[in-house]
Design an enzyme around this catalytic site. Structure first.
Site, PDB file in Angstrom:
ATOM      1  CB  THR A  51      -3.348 -16.936  10.539  1.00 46.81           C
ATOM      2  OG1 THR A  51      -3.521 -15.657  11.142  1.00 46.81           O
ATOM      3  CG2 THR A  51      -2.007 -17.015   9.854  1.00 46.81           C
ATOM      4  CD  GLU A  52      -8.085 -21.507  12.997  1.00 45.20           C
ATOM      5  OE1 GLU A  52      -8.142 -21.336  14.236  1.00 45.20           O
ATOM      6  OE2 GLU A  52      -8.286 -22.593  12.467  1.00 45.20           O
TER       7      GLU A  52
END
Length: 67
Positions: A51-52
């Site tokens: 994920t970011e």
């Protein structure tokens, strides 16, 4: 040819992205359509998803009623 709704367009793009992800690859997904792509990965395709915020091991959204 009929016009697709915005939701149908997003699903179509997400499915195409899922097809294009390489088996065994590491993928850093952003928010929105890229995140939707994991919902359409074939069961035999193994992808490492980040994920970011740098968290590994995320996956498809939970089904209703699942923890």
């Amino acid at each position: 040819m009929r016009n697709m709704s915005e939701a149908e367009t997003k699903v179509r793009i997400a499915k195409r992205v899922a097809e294009m992800l390489p088996d065994g690859g590491f993928v850093n997904l952003g928010v929105g359509i890229p995140t939707m792509a994991v919902d359409y990965l074939p069961a035999n395709k193994h992808i490492y998803i980040q994920t970011e915020n740098g968290m590994l091991g995320v996956g498809p959204k939970q089904l209703s009623g699942e923890a």
